[in-house]
Motif scaffolding. Structure first.
Motif, short mmCIF file in Angstrom:
data_model
loop_
_atom_site.label_atom_id
_atom_site.label_comp_id
_atom_site.label_asym_id
_atom_site.label_seq_id
_atom_site.Cartn_x
_atom_site.Cartn_y
_atom_site.Cartn_z
N LYS A 135 4.13 6.88 2.43
CA LYS A 135 4.01 5.77 3.39
C LYS A 135 3.72 4.51 2.57
O LYS A 135 2.60 4.32 2.08
CB LYS A 135 2.90 6.05 4.39
CG LYS A 135 2.86 5.05 5.52
CD LYS A 135 1.85 5.50 6.56
CE LYS A 135 1.92 4.63 7.80
NZ LYS A 135 0.94 5.11 8.78
N THR A 136 4.73 3.68 2.42
CA THR A 136 4.61 2.43 1.68
C THR A 136 4.89 1.29 2.63
O THR A 136 5.90 1.31 3.34
CB THR A 136 5.59 2.39 0.49
OG1 THR A 136 5.31 3.51 -0.37
CG2 THR A 136 5.47 1.11 -0.30
N ARG A 137 3.99 0.32 2.64
CA ARG A 137 4.17 -0.81 3.55
C ARG A 137 3.38 -2.00 3.04
O ARG A 137 2.38 -1.84 2.33
CB ARG A 137 3.75 -0.43 4.96
CG ARG A 137 2.29 -0.08 5.12
CD ARG A 137 1.95 0.65 6.40
NE ARG A 137 2.28 -0.07 7.59
CZ ARG A 137 1.99 0.35 8.82
NH1 ARG A 137 1.33 1.50 9.00
NH2 ARG A 137 2.32 -0.34 9.87
N GLU A 146 -0.28 4.65 -6.83
CA GLU A 146 1.14 4.66 -7.17
C GLU A 146 1.75 5.99 -6.75
O GLU A 146 1.09 7.03 -6.78
CB GLU A 146 1.32 4.44 -8.67
CG GLU A 146 0.84 3.09 -9.15
CD GLU A 146 0.92 2.95 -10.65
OE1 GLU A 146 1.52 3.80 -11.33
OE2 GLU A 146 0.38 1.95 -11.16
N ALA A 147 3.03 5.97 -6.40
CA ALA A 147 3.71 7.18 -5.91
C ALA A 147 3.60 8.34 -6.91
O ALA A 147 3.33 9.47 -6.52
CB ALA A 147 5.17 6.87 -5.61
N GLU A 182 0.87 -1.18 0.00
CA GLU A 182 0.00 0.00 0.00
C GLU A 182 0.91 1.23 0.00
O GLU A 182 1.88 1.28 0.75
CB GLU A 182 -0.85 -0.03 1.26
CG GLU A 182 -1.52 1.29 1.59
CD GLU A 182 -2.09 1.31 2.99
OE1 GLU A 182 -3.31 1.42 3.12
OE2 GLU A 182 -1.30 1.23 3.96
N THR A 183 0.60 2.20 -0.84
CA THR A 183 1.32 3.47 -0.86
C THR A 183 0.30 4.58 -0.69
O THR A 183 -0.69 4.65 -1.44
CB THR A 183 2.12 3.65 -2.16
OG1 THR A 183 3.03 2.56 -2.30
CG2 THR A 183 2.89 4.96 -2.16
N GLY A 243 -10.91 6.19 -14.80
CA GLY A 243 -9.71 5.77 -15.52
C GLY A 243 -8.40 5.99 -14.78
O GLY A 243 -7.34 5.76 -15.36
N GLU A 244 -8.45 6.43 -13.54
CA GLU A 244 -7.21 6.68 -12.80
C GLU A 244 -6.95 5.55 -11.82
O GLU A 244 -7.88 4.96 -11.27
CB GLU A 244 -7.28 8.02 -12.08
CG GLU A 244 -7.28 9.17 -13.06
CD GLU A 244 -6.76 10.46 -12.47
OE1 GLU A 244 -6.35 10.49 -11.29
OE2 GLU A 244 -6.76 11.45 -13.19
N PRO A 245 -5.67 5.25 -11.56
CA PRO A 245 -5.33 4.09 -10.74
C PRO A 245 -5.44 4.29 -9.23
O PRO A 245 -5.43 3.32 -8.48
CB PRO A 245 -3.87 3.83 -11.11
CG PRO A 245 -3.34 5.19 -11.46
CD PRO A 245 -4.50 5.92 -12.11
N GLY A 246 -5.55 5.52 -8.77
CA GLY A 246 -5.60 5.78 -7.34
C GLY A 246 -6.94 6.34 -6.92
O GLY A 246 -7.84 6.55 -7.74
N HIS A 247 -7.06 6.60 -5.62
CA HIS A 247 -8.28 7.22 -5.12
C HIS A 247 -7.95 8.18 -3.98
O HIS A 247 -6.89 8.09 -3.36
CB HIS A 247 -9.32 6.19 -4.69
CG HIS A 247 -8.85 5.24 -3.65
ND1 HIS A 247 -8.21 4.06 -3.94
CD2 HIS A 247 -8.89 5.29 -2.29
CE1 HIS A 247 -7.90 3.44 -2.82
NE2 HIS A 247 -8.29 4.16 -1.80
#
Length: 192
Positions: A86-88, A148-149, A13-14, A127-131
């Motif tokens: 914050k990526t974990r 994604e970052a 998760e990022t 159409g976007e990869p994040g929220h």
């Protein structure tokens, strides 16, 4: 049939949090940037579990039971990696019976160490990869960008923020800081 998968890396998760002055201000910024509600505002209750010696907290891991939109979700998060986001590692699953899950975890030596509540609304752009998530908590309002970052950085700028605004702390850490600053006596971040 269950099969062991020891060599499989855990999903990651990022995310970043962004402190905002109010839910209304956040809604205006999100709307102007083309975000629409993917899930309407709903109450969320969370229980963090840990050993009596706080082993998970000391190793920056998390075990959580979340009640949200009629589902109970069990989550494990590994230690965060270094960097501007914050990526974990994160693994989640729905459980059929919250009380049974809590009983299993208690039987393994885990106990509820912290409870926190919020009202959460999820937003997306087609159409976007994040929220983007709007979290209204007892200690303030936050936008959370998850994806994604590169998407997080681009979206933060579109919303009027930059990397200097990123909050990488957990709600537990933010609550402990808030409690010290405001002499709040509750041990949990819950609404009155």
């Amino acid at each position: 049939m269950l099969q062991s998968q020891p060599d499989q890396p855990l999903p990651r998760e990022t995310e970043v949090k962004l402190a905002v002055p109010s839910a209304e201000a956040a809604l205006q910024v999100l709307s102007a940037a083309g975000f629409v509600a993917a899930h309407e505002r709903a109450f969320e209750a969370n229980m963090l579990l840990d050993t009596p010696g706080s082993e998970l907290m000391h190793t920056r891991r998390l075990l959580r039971l979340r009640d949200f939109r009629g589902e109970t979700i069990l989550t494990f998060k590994g230690p965060p990696e270094g960097g501007p986001h914050k990526t974990r590692p994160e693994v989640e699953t729905c459980v059929a019976d919250a009380n049974a899950a809590l009983g299993i975890l208690n039987g393994l030596g885990y106990e509820v160490s912290f409870r926190y509540e919020k009202y959460r609304t999820t937003f997306a752009r087609v159409g976007e990869p994040g929220h983007a998530v709007l979290d209204e908590t007892p200690i303030g309002v936050f936008l959370e960008l998850e994806g994604e970052a590169s998407w997080i950085d681009k979206t933060a700028v579109e919303l009027g923020f930059n990397a200097g605004h990123y909050v990488l702390k957990s709600y537990g850490s933010l609550f402990r800081e808030y409690r010290e600053k405001h002499s709040w006596h509750s041990q949990n971040m819950v609404f009155a």
